[in-house]
Motif scaffolding. Structure first.
Motif, PDB file in Angstrom:
ATOM      1  N   TYR A  51      -6.245   1.076  -3.028  1.00 37.36           N
ATOM      2  CA  TYR A  51      -5.464   1.070  -1.524  1.00 37.36           C
ATOM      3  C   TYR A  51      -6.581   0.667  -0.607  1.00 37.36           C
ATOM      4  O   TYR A  51      -5.526  -0.060   0.740  1.00 37.36           O
ATOM      5  N   TYR A  74      -3.934   7.976  -7.122  1.00 37.73           N
ATOM      6  CA  TYR A  74      -4.164   8.253  -5.733  1.00 37.73           C
ATOM      7  C   TYR A  74      -5.279  10.334  -6.060  1.00 37.73           C
ATOM      8  O   TYR A  74      -5.938   9.612  -5.342  1.00 37.73           O
ATOM      9  N   ALA A 103       0.935  -1.636   0.277  1.00 42.94           N
ATOM     10  CA  ALA A 103      -0.013  -0.111  -0.139  1.00 42.94           C
ATOM     11  C   ALA A 103       0.651   1.528   0.187  1.00 42.94           C
ATOM     12  O   ALA A 103       0.660   1.812  -0.719  1.00 42.94           O
ATOM     13  N   THR A 144       0.951   3.785  -3.357  1.00 47.35           N
ATOM     14  CA  THR A 144       0.156   5.435  -3.369  1.00 47.35           C
ATOM     15  C   THR A 144       1.854   6.572  -3.668  1.00 47.35           C
ATOM     16  O   THR A 144       1.956   7.614  -3.409  1.00 47.35           O
TER      17      THR A 144
END
Length: 369
Positions: free
Chosen positions: A233, A222, A209, A213
């Motif tokens: 996510y 994102y 994760a 991002t």
């Protein structure tokens, strides 16, 4: 000598005069010849038969067929072949494999490859993000978006395949939506996700994760709020709680609580516990959950997960708990969040200490070790 009368032999005279026997024999031969030459006479005893048949190879081997039978057989065989071709064409058009183009990253360089997948294959497990829409924005300098390549890369890593996360099947997976219609298929899917090492996979998705991002991967999408990227996510972050509730079993039947929920066609209330709450989506006001042990245990797991305030469930749990208690009675589930676990400092040996009521004591023990 003068008085002697000399007579000629009568043999010549007899030979010169035909006898009745010879005449009758000749007459009989002429009669037989006449009878044989008449059209009503008898057929010859032996006749010559010419076989005009030819050998042909059929499904049962070689056979002798007349020209007419052979032509009939050829026409029948042609009709059968045409019928088989039509059936093959229909089956190929209705169950045609879908060909998707993907990018596999090797040593940092993407190489294009094609993979073929059949949506109707009964033995295949659901595929993650198989309905993820493209629509990715270009980079700041008009460069190709790196996000799709990164997504394809982690989907094909051994770590991701071993973890087989349920959280990332709940959204943007058409094959998983189809799998929920079959109790056998959904059970096989849950077996696969529950076979993973939850501790190791939780660490893997926490790191994934973070990388997801990053601006080098999907960070821009994102930040722009692309729904598919934001939801992906959230699914990574929610791996642990969804793993726990997805692998929860009914104590009476030993069936998965999740399988019971999605198989309940009369009420969708239990399904919302899995598909909405962990992703910061509230229960619909009209939804009614079943007041059974599966619901109680699911909410207990969620309540414990709220100790990590980064989990989206911490934003929706309290409202859902109050709504469930209105139906099932006061105190059926906890209505408050768990005490927050605050990461404050790292103890010796690089261990992260989480400060909670009980965590303070554990933190001190870690420090003393």
């Amino acid at each position: 000598m003068a008085g002697k009368i000399v007579t000629r032999s009568s043999g010549w005279a007899r030979r010169s005069q035909p006898s009745w026997t010879n005449i009758l024999t000749l007459f009989a031969c002429l009669a037989c010849h006449a009878l044989a030459s008449t059209p009503d006479g008898p057929e010859p005893v032996e006749t010559l038969i010419i076989d005009t048949r030819s050998p042909y190879k059929t499904d049962n081997g070689w056979v002798m067929l007349s020209p007419r039978d052979a032509e009939d057989w050829k026409q029948w065989k042609k009709r059968q072949n045409d019928k088989d071709d039509d059936e093959d064409e229909k089956s190929s058009s209705t169950a045609k494999p879908s060909v998707t183009t993907t990018f596999a990253i090797v040593a940092g360089k993407p190489t294009q490859s094609s993979t073929t997948s059949s949506e109707t294959a009964p033995s295949a497990l659901p595929t993650h993000l198989d309905s993820l829409a493209s629509g990715f924005k270009e980079g700041s300098n008009g460069d190709p978006n790196a996000c799709p390549k990164f997504i394809n890369w982690f989907l094909n890593t051994p770590e991701f395949k071993e973890c087989y996360p349920l959280s990332m099947l709940l959204d943007h997976s058409k094959s998983f939506f189809d799998a929920q219609r079959s109790p056998v298929t959904i059970t096989r899917t849950l077996d696969a996700t529950c076979a993973a090492n939850a501790t190791r996979c939780s660490q893997y998705f926490a790191q994934l994760a973070q990388n997801f991002t990053s601006t080098e991967n999907c960070g821009n999408d994102y930040t722009w709020g692309t729904p598919a990227i934001v939801n992906t996510y959230k699914a990574m972050v929610a791996y642990a709680p969804i793993y726990s509730v997805g692998c929860l079993r009914d104590e009476k039947t030993s069936a998965y609580c999740f399988a019971n929920a999605v198989g309940n066609t009369t009420s969708r209330g239990n399904t919302y516990l899995y598909t909405l709450l962990p992703f910061n989506k509230s229960l619909p006001g009209s939804s009614v959950t079943t007041c059974d042990e599966c619901t109680r245990q699911t909410m207990n797991i969620y309540q414990a997960s709220t100790a990590d305030r980064r989990q989206q469930i911490s934003l929706t749990y309290e409202g859902a708990a109050k709504q469930i208690n209105l139906v099932c009675g006061p105190g059926f589930v906890q209505e408050t969040l768990a005490p927050e676990a605050v990461r404050s400092w790292a103890g010796r040996k690089g261990r992260v200490v989480e400060w909670t009521g009980f965590g303070v004591v554990m933190g001190v023990l870690v420090w003393l070790i």
